[in-house]
Design a protein around this motif. Structure first.
Motif, short mmCIF file in Angstrom:
data_model
loop_
_atom_site.label_atom_id
_atom_site.label_comp_id
_atom_site.label_asym_id
_atom_site.label_seq_id
_atom_site.Cartn_x
_atom_site.Cartn_y
_atom_site.Cartn_z
N ARG A 277 8.72 34.60 -3.07
CA ARG A 277 8.80 33.37 -2.30
C ARG A 277 9.66 32.31 -3.00
NH1 ARG A 277 4.89 31.83 1.48
NH2 ARG A 277 3.48 33.44 0.73
N LYS A 283 9.32 33.42 -12.63
CA LYS A 283 8.92 33.02 -13.98
C LYS A 283 7.53 33.53 -14.30
CE LYS A 283 11.90 28.96 -14.19
NZ LYS A 283 11.97 27.50 -14.03
N LEU A 287 5.57 36.93 -17.38
CA LEU A 287 4.35 37.03 -18.19
C LEU A 287 3.81 38.45 -18.24
CD1 LEU A 287 1.45 34.54 -18.34
CD2 LEU A 287 0.94 36.93 -18.02
N GLY B 27 5.93 32.87 -19.55
CA GLY B 27 5.30 32.92 -18.23
C GLY B 27 4.16 31.93 -18.12
N LYS B 30 5.53 28.27 -17.98
CA LYS B 30 6.23 27.96 -16.71
C LYS B 30 5.35 28.27 -15.50
CE LYS B 30 10.31 27.17 -18.65
NZ LYS B 30 11.08 25.94 -18.51
N TRP B 31 4.06 28.51 -15.72
CA TRP B 31 3.18 28.94 -14.63
C TRP B 31 3.26 28.03 -13.41
CZ3 TRP B 31 1.30 33.60 -14.18
CH2 TRP B 31 0.34 33.85 -13.20
N ASN B 32 3.23 26.73 -13.67
CA ASN B 32 3.27 25.79 -12.53
C ASN B 32 4.58 25.03 -12.45
OD1 ASN B 32 0.73 26.25 -11.36
ND2 ASN B 32 -0.22 25.21 -13.10
N ASP B 33 5.60 25.64 -13.02
CA ASP B 33 6.87 24.95 -13.15
C ASP B 33 7.70 25.05 -11.88
OD1 ASP B 33 8.84 23.68 -14.80
OD2 ASP B 33 9.94 25.56 -14.72
N GLN B 35 10.34 24.23 -8.55
CA GLN B 35 10.27 23.87 -7.15
C GLN B 35 9.31 24.78 -6.38
OE1 GLN B 35 12.36 25.64 -8.91
NE2 GLN B 35 14.31 25.77 -7.89
N ASP B 36 8.74 24.24 -5.36
CA ASP B 36 7.84 25.02 -4.53
C ASP B 36 8.52 25.47 -3.25
OD1 ASP B 36 5.22 25.62 -5.37
OD2 ASP B 36 4.90 23.47 -5.64
N GLU B 37 9.83 25.62 -3.33
CA GLU B 37 10.58 25.87 -2.09
C GLU B 37 10.12 27.16 -1.42
OE1 GLU B 37 13.46 28.01 -4.92
OE2 GLU B 37 11.52 27.02 -4.97
N ALA B 39 10.77 30.50 1.09
CA ALA B 39 11.88 31.44 1.19
C ALA B 39 12.66 31.29 2.49
CB ALA B 39 11.37 32.85 1.07
N CYS B 40 11.96 31.08 3.58
CA CYS B 40 12.69 31.16 4.85
C CYS B 40 12.74 29.83 5.59
CB CYS B 40 12.02 32.18 5.76
SG CYS B 40 11.78 33.74 4.92
#
Lengths: 528, 40
Positions: A277, A283, A287, B27, B30-33, B35-37, B39-40
């Protein structure tokens, strides 16, 4: 085989039922082209990481390269480092995020389509699709042989039938369920492989008296290196081969660099970056991806090398002798003799899972390459039936080719198939793919020239210079009466070290010498 | 080091572990790193 076939049969049956259930889930969830080709672009990061790793690591990586470590030692651990750093970190963080974004911007559903649309060229898409269609069956054929040989020895099924059974089972869920089925089953198979390798890792070190003790015993075995191997550079199992020797060149150029870098441009792996998505998922996948590859490749090679200590203790001989001189038998021989019965059953399932996960992604990629990229987009210029139907036909055709290859190809060429495919991908696709993602000035002419130079440079070197393939293929001998047209060290240098730099130079020179692509198109490709 | 004399091998051995651990740390950080863009 040390274990009861009926227990193994039941374990395989349960495993197959779960695989079919996941295949059915894939079928139920597939509603449109994006679902079938890219698993709906909404795959979970853990599923991505496991599926990427399971597709990447085939039976031949565990048995073949593990056996290689048994024969030649731990130098191959550099490949593990490359697999984790380049194959996971660089691949996911640098290549993955840009591939995903550009894939969305251009509406691409396959790897050749992404490159083709970036350079506005149906030729690039069609040619890349054709290249995958022609050469990937070699690779798939060799994985199929590995899986079928396992079924032959473990389940007492005749080899020819085993090839057919394996191909039909994988075909059933790939054709019906598309990439969702492929990735779900890959994740299950990856999970099995992970558990199997952890147990193998712990049992091996504990059996040999601990980490440092095991290594020390192996180091002290250097005097046992057979004379014929010492003559071509073997210095022991815990030291690098002699610099510049035959073994050194094969290890460094073909294995560490060829496979280590070649992985970046594997179409069946690169396409997975487009299944998530967002960049955050990529990222997050790092992990689990890093430790997964370590547990697969790292453990196989460490255990392969350490098997020498076990065989010296128990039989007074090195692994290569214990396996009757056949590198591919070192790991199976070690597992059968050194591991408890319950684990032998589990490990056989691990190997079956490794073969099936690689096969399923190969079948899907070959099918999309011939059906969608080559036939629908290149031959028919996009004006024909639906992508899903044509891809299904494509998958069926390429599976048929792989099965035929698994029956007819000589053993000599099969052993080289993985290396040939990785090297070819690195030369043909990597410069073009890297330029597409990172260099806005790279244009259609540069990409086309680079693709052609990389492909034919690589094929030329394989056919006429690199001794391992050239002598197995026999084309050079038929035409010129010699196995290779160059002699000495050249015949040990992998095609990747020759064709890839040539393709990079071609890409840069031709792009700079010709008109840039339109600014408008470039902005569309790179928009956030 | 670790029972292995040749630095070219033990460095590779250590790097395998470090790179795998590095991937876990990366990992996790950057877990919550980002943009939340969609896909479609």
């Amino acid at each position: 085989m040390a274990v009861d076939t009926s227990i193994l049969g039941i374990a395989v049956l349960i495993y197959m039922i779960i695989v079919f259930y996941l295949g059915w889930l894939g079928y139920k969830q597939t509603k449109d082209t994006d679902d079938y080709m890219l698993a709906g672009r909404k795959i979970n990061p853990l599923v991505l990481a496991l599926s990427y790793g399971a597709a990447f690591i085939s039976t031949s990586a565990i048995i073949g390269f593990g056996g290689y470590a048994g024969a030649f030692g731990m130098g191959v651990l550099w490949l593990v480092f490359m697999n984790i750093f380049v194959g996971i970190f660089i691949a996911f963080v640098l290549f993955g995020s840009r591939t995903r974004r550009m894939g969305v911007n251009l509406g691409a559903v396959t790897f050749p389509e992404l490159i083709g649309r970036r350079f506005q060229s149906r030729f690039i898409q069609g040619f890349s699709g054709a290249l995958i269609t022609v050469f990937m069956p070699l690779y798939a054929g060799s994985v199929l042989i590995g899986g079928a040989r396992f079924m032959e020895t473990a389940l007492n099924i005749q080899y020819n039938n085993a090839v057919l059974i394996l191909a039909i089972i994988v075909a059933a869920y790939v054709i019906t369920g598309g990439l969702i089925a492929v990735m779900y089953t890959d994740a299950l198979q990856g999970g099995l492989m992970f558990i199997g390798m952890i147990i193998l890792f712990v049992l091996t070190y504990s059996r040999l008296g601990g980490v440092v003790e095991a290594h020390q015993s192996l180091t002290s075995m250097a005097y046992l290196v057979p004379e014929n191997l010492a003559a071509i550079g073997h210095t022991g199992w815990t030291s690098m081969p002699e610099f510049g020797s035959d073994i050194w060149w094969t290890l460094v150029s073909t294995i560490i660099l060829g496979v280590g870098i070649g992985v970046l441009a594997q179409p069946q792996l690169a396409v997975r970056f487009m299944t998530v998505r967002n960049t955050r998922s990529l990222k997050r996948a790092v992990l689990s991806g890093g430790p997964f590859i370590f547990m697969m490749a790292g453990v196989a090679y460490i255990v392969g090398a350490l098997s020498n200590v076990y065989f010296l203790d128990t039989r007074g001989m090195i692994s290569l002798d214990a396996a009757g001189g056949n590198i591919d038998l070192i790991i199976p021989e070690y597992i059968n003799s050194a591991m408890p019965d319950y684990f032998v059953v589990f490990f056989l399932l691990t190997l079956l899972a490794a073969a099936m996960s690689t096969l399923s992604s190969q079948f899907h990629t070959m099918g999309t390459a011939i059906g969608h990229d080559f036939y629908r987009e290149f031959v028919m210029k996009g004006k024909t039936t639906k992508t899903i139907s044509i891809t299904r036909v494509g998958i069926a055709i390429t599976i048929l080719i792989s099965v035929v290859l698994a029956y007819i190809l000589p053993i000599g060429i099969i052993a080289r198939a993985t290396a040939i495919f990785f090297g070819l991908c690195a030369a043909a696709f990597l410069p073009m793919y890297t330029g597409a993602l990172f260099w806005k000035r790279m244009n259609r002419s540069g990409a086309t020239a680079s693709l052609l130079v990389g492909t034919f440079g690589s094929i030329f070197w394989l056919t006429f210079v690199h001794a391992k393939e050239a002598s197995a293929l026999g084309i050079s001998r038929a035409l010129f009466g010699v196995d290779t047209i160059l002699t000495g060290t050249w015949t040990l240098v992998d095609p990747i070290l020759v064709a890839t730099p040539l393709a990079i130079i071609t890409a840069i020179v031709v792009s700079l010498a010709t008109k840039p692509d339109s600014q408008e198109h470039i902005e569309m490709c790179f928009q956030k | 080091m670790l029972g292995i004399d040749d630095p070219q091998i033990w460095i590779a051995y250590v790097l395998c572990f470090l790179s795998a651990i590095g991937c876990i740390i990366y990992g996790a950080i950057k877990w919550n790193d980002g943009q939340d863009e969609e896909a479609c």
